[in-house]
Design a protein around this motif. Sequence first.
Motif, PDB file in Angstrom:
ATOM      1  N   ASP A   1       6.345  17.998   7.758  1.00  0.00           N
ATOM      2  CA  ASP A   1       7.798  18.230   7.679  1.00  0.00           C
ATOM      3  C   ASP A   1       8.399  17.609   6.412  1.00  0.00           C
ATOM      4  O   ASP A   1       9.518  17.124   6.432  1.00  0.00           O
ATOM      5  CB  ASP A   1       8.503  17.694   8.942  1.00  0.00           C
ATOM      6  N   HIS A   2       7.622  17.588   5.340  1.00  0.00           N
ATOM      7  CA  HIS A   2       8.077  17.153   4.012  1.00  0.00           C
ATOM      8  C   HIS A   2       8.460  15.674   3.975  1.00  0.00           C
ATOM      9  O   HIS A   2       9.290  15.271   3.173  1.00  0.00           O
ATOM     10  CB  HIS A   2       9.261  18.007   3.541  1.00  0.00           C
ATOM     11  N   ARG A   3       7.837  14.880   4.836  1.00  0.00           N
ATOM     12  CA  ARG A   3       7.994  13.427   4.764  1.00  0.00           C
ATOM     13  C   ARG A   3       6.689  12.809   4.288  1.00  0.00           C
ATOM     14  O   ARG A   3       5.621  13.393   4.431  1.00  0.00           O
ATOM     15  CB  ARG A   3       8.365  12.841   6.137  1.00  0.00           C
ATOM     16  N   TYR A   4       6.775  11.609   3.732  1.00  0.00           N
ATOM     17  CA  TYR A   4       5.593  10.881   3.278  1.00  0.00           C
ATOM     18  C   TYR A   4       5.420   9.658   4.166  1.00  0.00           C
ATOM     19  O   TYR A   4       6.297   8.796   4.229  1.00  0.00           O
ATOM     20  CB  TYR A   4       5.745  10.457   1.813  1.00  0.00           C
ATOM     21  N   VAL A   5       4.288   9.592   4.883  1.00  0.00           N
ATOM     22  CA  VAL A   5       4.052   8.543   5.876  1.00  0.00           C
ATOM     23  C   VAL A   5       2.771   7.795   5.515  1.00  0.00           C
ATOM     24  O   VAL A   5       1.789   8.402   5.089  1.00  0.00           O
ATOM     25  CB  VAL A   5       3.933   9.146   7.297  1.00  0.00           C
ATOM     26  N   LYS A   6       2.802   6.493   5.708  1.00  0.00           N
ATOM     27  CA  LYS A   6       1.634   5.650   5.442  1.00  0.00           C
ATOM     28  C   LYS A   6       1.358   4.802   6.665  1.00  0.00           C
ATOM     29  O   LYS A   6       2.295   4.282   7.292  1.00  0.00           O
ATOM     30  CB  LYS A   6       1.934   4.747   4.243  1.00  0.00           C
ATOM     31  N   PHE A   7       0.091   4.673   7.045  1.00  0.00           N
ATOM     32  CA  PHE A   7      -0.211   3.706   8.100  1.00  0.00           C
ATOM     33  C   PHE A   7      -1.408   2.866   7.703  1.00  0.00           C
ATOM     34  O   PHE A   7      -2.339   3.329   7.051  1.00  0.00           O
ATOM     35  CB  PHE A   7      -0.405   4.367   9.474  1.00  0.00           C
ATOM     36  N   VAL A   8      -1.333   1.591   8.066  1.00  0.00           N
ATOM     37  CA  VAL A   8      -2.373   0.620   7.747  1.00  0.00           C
ATOM     38  C   VAL A   8      -2.824  -0.056   9.038  1.00  0.00           C
ATOM     39  O   VAL A   8      -2.076  -0.132  10.020  1.00  0.00           O
ATOM     40  CB  VAL A   8      -1.870  -0.444   6.749  1.00  0.00           C
ATOM     41  N   GLU A   9      -4.053  -0.537   9.036  1.00  0.00           N
ATOM     42  CA  GLU A   9      -4.599  -1.226  10.200  1.00  0.00           C
ATOM     43  C   GLU A   9      -4.446  -2.727  10.023  1.00  0.00           C
ATOM     44  O   GLU A   9      -4.715  -3.281   8.956  1.00  0.00           O
ATOM     45  CB  GLU A   9      -6.064  -0.857  10.412  1.00  0.00           C
ATOM     46  N   VAL A  10      -4.015  -3.392  11.094  1.00  0.00           N
ATOM     47  CA  VAL A  10      -3.752  -4.832  11.070  1.00  0.00           C
ATOM     48  C   VAL A  10      -4.719  -5.517  12.028  1.00  0.00           C
ATOM     49  O   VAL A  10      -4.914  -5.065  13.163  1.00  0.00           O
ATOM     50  CB  VAL A  10      -2.294  -5.138  11.468  1.00  0.00           C
ATOM     51  N   VAL A  11      -5.320  -6.612  11.585  1.00  0.00           N
ATOM     52  CA  VAL A  11      -6.228  -7.398  12.430  1.00  0.00           C
ATOM     53  C   VAL A  11      -5.392  -8.349  13.280  1.00  0.00           C
ATOM     54  O   VAL A  11      -4.599  -9.136  12.738  1.00  0.00           O
ATOM     55  CB  VAL A  11      -7.229  -8.188  11.576  1.00  0.00           C
ATOM     56  N   PRO A  12      -5.508  -8.312  14.612  1.00  0.00           N
ATOM     57  CA  PRO A  12      -4.652  -9.156  15.469  1.00  0.00           C
ATOM     58  C   PRO A  12      -5.119 -10.605  15.492  1.00  0.00           C
ATOM     59  O   PRO A  12      -6.228 -10.937  15.045  1.00  0.00           O
ATOM     60  CB  PRO A  12      -4.794  -8.497  16.844  1.00  0.00           C
ATOM     61  N   ILE A  13      -4.291 -11.467  16.047  1.00  0.00           N
ATOM     62  CA  ILE A  13      -4.630 -12.861  16.294  1.00  0.00           C
ATOM     63  C   ILE A  13      -4.405 -13.153  17.772  1.00  0.00           C
ATOM     64  O   ILE A  13      -3.749 -12.386  18.474  1.00  0.00           O
ATOM     65  CB  ILE A  13      -3.779 -13.819  15.436  1.00  0.00           C
TER      66      ILE A  13
ATOM     67  N   GLU B   1       7.479   5.175   6.696  1.00  0.00           N
ATOM     68  CA  GLU B   1       7.641   6.371   5.888  1.00  0.00           C
ATOM     69  C   GLU B   1       8.446   6.072   4.635  1.00  0.00           C
ATOM     70  O   GLU B   1       9.203   5.088   4.564  1.00  0.00           O
ATOM     71  CB  GLU B   1       8.323   7.482   6.693  1.00  0.00           C
ATOM     72  N   TYR B   2       8.257   6.926   3.652  1.00  0.00           N
ATOM     73  CA  TYR B   2       8.991   6.801   2.395  1.00  0.00           C
ATOM     74  C   TYR B   2      10.409   7.327   2.590  1.00  0.00           C
ATOM     75  O   TYR B   2      10.611   8.397   3.152  1.00  0.00           O
ATOM     76  CB  TYR B   2       8.277   7.586   1.301  1.00  0.00           C
ATOM     77  N   GLU B   3      11.365   6.548   2.131  1.00  0.00           N
ATOM     78  CA  GLU B   3      12.768   6.937   2.254  1.00  0.00           C
ATOM     79  C   GLU B   3      13.388   6.979   0.863  1.00  0.00           C
ATOM     80  O   GLU B   3      13.608   5.924   0.238  1.00  0.00           O
ATOM     81  CB  GLU B   3      13.520   5.940   3.145  1.00  0.00           C
TER      82      GLU B   3
ATOM     83  N   GLY C   1       4.751  11.374  -6.586  1.00  0.00           N
ATOM     84  CA  GLY C   1       4.273  10.169  -7.265  1.00  0.00           C
ATOM     85  C   GLY C   1       5.135   8.961  -6.958  1.00  0.00           C
ATOM     86  O   GLY C   1       4.627   7.846  -6.749  1.00  0.00           O
ATOM     87  N   GLU C   2       6.446   9.168  -6.912  1.00  0.00           N
ATOM     88  CA  GLU C   2       7.352   8.079  -6.569  1.00  0.00           C
ATOM     89  C   GLU C   2       7.131   7.599  -5.143  1.00  0.00           C
ATOM     90  O   GLU C   2       7.160   6.398  -4.864  1.00  0.00           O
ATOM     91  CB  GLU C   2       8.798   8.552  -6.756  1.00  0.00           C
ATOM     92  N   ALA C   3       6.876   8.544  -4.223  1.00  0.00           N
ATOM     93  CA  ALA C   3       6.635   8.180  -2.824  1.00  0.00           C
ATOM     94  C   ALA C   3       5.344   7.372  -2.689  1.00  0.00           C
ATOM     95  O   ALA C   3       5.293   6.373  -1.953  1.00  0.00           O
ATOM     96  CB  ALA C   3       6.567   9.440  -1.962  1.00  0.00           C
TER      97      ALA C   3
END
Length: 451
Positions: free
Chosen positions: A1-13, A100-102, A114-116
């Motif tokens: 839907d023309h959005r730029y989304v990023k997800f990363v994995e986090v190690v819990p504690i 997501e990129y805003e 490129g900016e996103a």
Amino acid sequence: DHRYVKFVEVVPINFMLRSAQEQRNIIYSFVSYLKISPIKLQIKVLTRRAEINRHLDTVRKEMEQETNEQCLLMQEDYLQFVQQIGSREGITRRFFLIFEYEPWSNTKRSDEEGEAINALQSAVHTATNYLRQCGNEVIVPENWDEFTVDVLYNLLCRNESAVKPLSVRAQEVVAEYLAKGRDSEIDHIPATEFCAPKSIDFTHGHHICIDGLYYAYLLVPSDGYKTQVPAGWLSLIVNAGDGIDMDMFLSRQPKETIIQKVGQQLRINRSKIREASDTNSDFDDLDGAIRSGYFLKEGLSNNEDFYYMNILITMTADNAEDLEWRECEMRKLLISQDLNIVSCSFREEQGFLSSLPLTNLEKHLYERSKRNVLTSGAASCYPFTAYELSDDNGILLGVNKYNNSLVIVDIFNSAAYKNANIAIMGTSGAGKTFTLQLMALRMRRKGTQVF
């Protein structure tokens, strides 16, 4: 839907094992991150069968170096034992931070992509630095595209991904293209071919079925929360057990607009309560609303931000009966903690789309479950916490009875454990001798004298 989304994995504690001072420091560090984080955040907890391949690879490498036949037989028995326990009881959890990129303006730009990408990479760097202050590490994969497809594959094809890694699935997809004579398209296969499920059934009102696995979705409604909660209270849901996933959505609102709305609503409520008698049934509700309004106003004046928070719970089971039983148990668990919950009946498709790592909660579900919180309240939901204790170079000691996670500990790792002294206690036949023999074998290999 023309959005730029990023997800990363986090190690819990293991947040609950920290001292009160350490817990406060973690919450304060999380507050600092929330103040500069992207406007919309989604935190996803994915529960699945234990991933023990790295530990098994370590055991196999040790077996290749072993020259004693008796020790080799013992290691083979241990390898089979770990595989058996891992496939039957072991559970692991993966934690993801999604944003997501805003863009600054709604106008289209020629270099928007490129900016996103630059903005999202900067957001990942910021999250890495601040979450490290909390004790968490952000996993940075060598290949982001492969990591993204692998996460979607594990999320959408749960049964298949448990027995078939992404590399095998990719080989099968390529083989299908070759069998159909589509050789020219092999270099341009869409990523969805590798992660999409074979079938999705939306014809039921109370659940959906994806590749034979049943899904149901629950929401914590706006009025379903306690007014006061301890730090890390979400660990109750995060560690609820097998087949329970959680999504938490945070959306920061413009402070100027919220201050104006809170002030306006306060004036309306004060005028209403003057007209109401103290015996009126609405009097207590108005009084509570006024006190809550002053609490929000004071927090906003103390440099806190205003958020809307939503919690979506995903349950999975092999059949509809187990799914219904799991939902009942989840209700009992939350009711015991003074939390309410509602089902997404006849909105299961919207629940499924909202649970995807796209920071896109469906509008009706958002309105039904949004809860206003300040920065301190949002930070108290610190979700990157797990009770798991698993070292790649450790020895399996058993299964955690509280959340079914495998306890694989390397007691000789002085960097992680300050005191290497350990006592193994248990009933007869519980495998203490077997574990002690493996420890002695590990100590002999490390050059440690065994008494």
